[in-house]
Write a protein that holds these residues in place. Structure first.
Motif, PDB file in Angstrom:
ATOM      1  N   TYR A  35       0.806  -1.217   0.000  1.00 51.22           N
ATOM      2  CA  TYR A  35       0.000   0.000   0.000  1.00 51.22           C
ATOM      3  C   TYR A  35       0.845   1.276   0.000  1.00 51.22           C
ATOM      4  CZ  TYR A  35      -3.572  -3.395   1.111  1.00 51.22           C
ATOM      5  OH  TYR A  35      -4.401  -4.476   1.077  1.00 51.22           O
ATOM      6  N   ASP A  37       1.638   3.074  -2.506  1.00 54.87           N
ATOM      7  CA  ASP A  37       0.976   4.035  -3.374  1.00 54.87           C
ATOM      8  C   ASP A  37      -0.079   4.826  -2.601  1.00 54.87           C
ATOM      9  OD1 ASP A  37       0.038   5.240  -5.847  1.00 54.87           O
ATOM     10  OD2 ASP A  37      -1.642   3.840  -5.728  1.00 54.87           O
ATOM     11  N   LYS A  38      -0.874   4.128  -1.810  1.00 57.74           N
ATOM     12  CA  LYS A  38      -1.931   4.799  -1.033  1.00 57.74           C
ATOM     13  C   LYS A  38      -1.322   5.715   0.026  1.00 57.74           C
ATOM     14  CE  LYS A  38      -4.681   2.408  -3.466  1.00 57.74           C
ATOM     15  NZ  LYS A  38      -3.960   2.355  -4.727  1.00 57.74           N
ATOM     16  N   HIS A  41      -0.219   8.865  -1.706  1.00 57.45           N
ATOM     17  CA  HIS A  41      -1.392   9.688  -2.022  1.00 57.45           C
ATOM     18  C   HIS A  41      -1.862  10.415  -0.764  1.00 57.45           C
ATOM     19  CE1 HIS A  41      -2.812   8.867  -6.179  1.00 57.45           C
ATOM     20  NE2 HIS A  41      -2.014   7.821  -6.054  1.00 57.45           N
ATOM     21  N   PHE A  42      -1.985   9.681   0.326  1.00 58.54           N
ATOM     22  CA  PHE A  42      -2.416  10.268   1.590  1.00 58.54           C
ATOM     23  C   PHE A  42      -1.470  11.400   2.015  1.00 58.54           C
ATOM     24  CE2 PHE A  42      -2.114  10.599   6.164  1.00 58.54           C
ATOM     25  CZ  PHE A  42      -3.440  10.747   6.534  1.00 58.54           C
ATOM     26  N   GLU A  84      -7.367  12.097 -10.573  1.00 61.88           N
ATOM     27  CA  GLU A  84      -7.609  10.692 -10.923  1.00 61.88           C
ATOM     28  C   GLU A  84      -8.307  10.591 -12.283  1.00 61.88           C
ATOM     29  OE1 GLU A  84      -6.545   7.849  -9.387  1.00 61.88           O
ATOM     30  OE2 GLU A  84      -5.409   9.282  -8.176  1.00 61.88           O
ATOM     31  N   SER A  96      -8.166   5.488  -9.904  1.00 58.20           N
ATOM     32  CA  SER A  96      -8.441   4.519  -8.849  1.00 58.20           C
ATOM     33  C   SER A  96      -9.310   5.163  -7.776  1.00 58.20           C
ATOM     34  CB  SER A  96      -7.122   4.035  -8.226  1.00 58.20           C
ATOM     35  OG  SER A  96      -7.356   3.373  -7.000  1.00 58.20           O
ATOM     36  N   PHE A  98      -9.624   4.040  -4.815  1.00 56.78           N
ATOM     37  CA  PHE A  98      -8.890   3.995  -3.553  1.00 56.78           C
ATOM     38  C   PHE A  98      -7.801   5.067  -3.480  1.00 56.78           C
ATOM     39  CE2 PHE A  98     -10.770  -0.220  -3.856  1.00 56.78           C
ATOM     40  CZ  PHE A  98     -11.499  -0.206  -2.667  1.00 56.78           C
ATOM     41  N   ASP A  99      -7.254   5.464  -4.620  1.00 53.95           N
ATOM     42  CA  ASP A  99      -6.325   6.602  -4.633  1.00 53.95           C
ATOM     43  C   ASP A  99      -7.085   7.883  -4.271  1.00 53.95           C
ATOM     44  OD1 ASP A  99      -4.260   4.932  -5.356  1.00 53.95           O
ATOM     45  OD2 ASP A  99      -4.147   5.641  -7.439  1.00 53.95           O
ATOM     46  N   ALA A 102      -7.757   7.869  -0.606  1.00 57.46           N
ATOM     47  CA  ALA A 102      -6.549   8.227   0.153  1.00 57.46           C
ATOM     48  C   ALA A 102      -6.301   9.736   0.070  1.00 57.46           C
ATOM     49  CB  ALA A 102      -5.341   7.454  -0.370  1.00 57.46           C
ATOM     50  N   ASN A 103      -6.539  10.322  -1.095  1.00 58.57           N
ATOM     51  CA  ASN A 103      -6.396  11.778  -1.254  1.00 58.57           C
ATOM     52  C   ASN A 103      -7.344  12.515  -0.309  1.00 58.57           C
ATOM     53  OD1 ASN A 103      -4.698  11.103  -3.379  1.00 58.57           O
ATOM     54  ND2 ASN A 103      -6.184  11.594  -4.959  1.00 58.57           N
TER      55      ASN A 103
END
Length: 120
Positions: A35, A37-38, A41-42, A84, A96, A98-99, A102-103
């Motif tokens: 995770y 990537d997430k 992003h967060f 996105e 995504s 989920f991206d 997370a943003n």
């Protein structure tokens, strides 16, 4: 808003950097943990959230901290979704949910953190 242009300029430059990174076909980041990537992003939108919160707080003294927090979450969520969607037009990239989540969470936590700690 006089005297706060530098903070808005920094916020806009950072947002443009995020957009530039979002529309690149690939990023030279090695996957080191699950995770990742997430997390990035967060973290990226947490920083954006702090910048937006501080800029709004210094520019709009008539707004309550709650209103500034809502604006911050809205801006981070909207901008994250926009970035996105922009990825649909970039080779080797895809949007995504989920991206985007997370943003949004990064912006939300930045808003809460900024309201509690940065303004003391």
């Amino acid at each position: 808003m006089k005297g706060n242009y530098w903070l808005w300029l920094l916020t806009i430059i950072y947002a443009l950097l995020l957009f530039f990174l979002s529309i690149k076909s690939s990023l030279p980041i090695k996957n080191s943990f699950s995770y990742q990537d997430k997390f990035f992003h967060f973290l990226a939108y947490f920083i954006l959230g702090i910048l937006v919160f501080k800029a709004c707080n210094r520019s709009f003294s008539s707004l309550s901290l709650f209103q500034i927090g809502l604006i911050t979450v809205f801006v981070c969520t909207f901008y994250g979704i926009f970035n996105e969607i922009a990825q649909t037009f970039v080779p080797n990239r895809q949007p995504s949910f989920f991206d985007a989540l997370a943003n949004s969470l990064g912006g939300l936590l930045a808003s809460i953190w900024s309201g509690k700690w940065l303004l003391k």
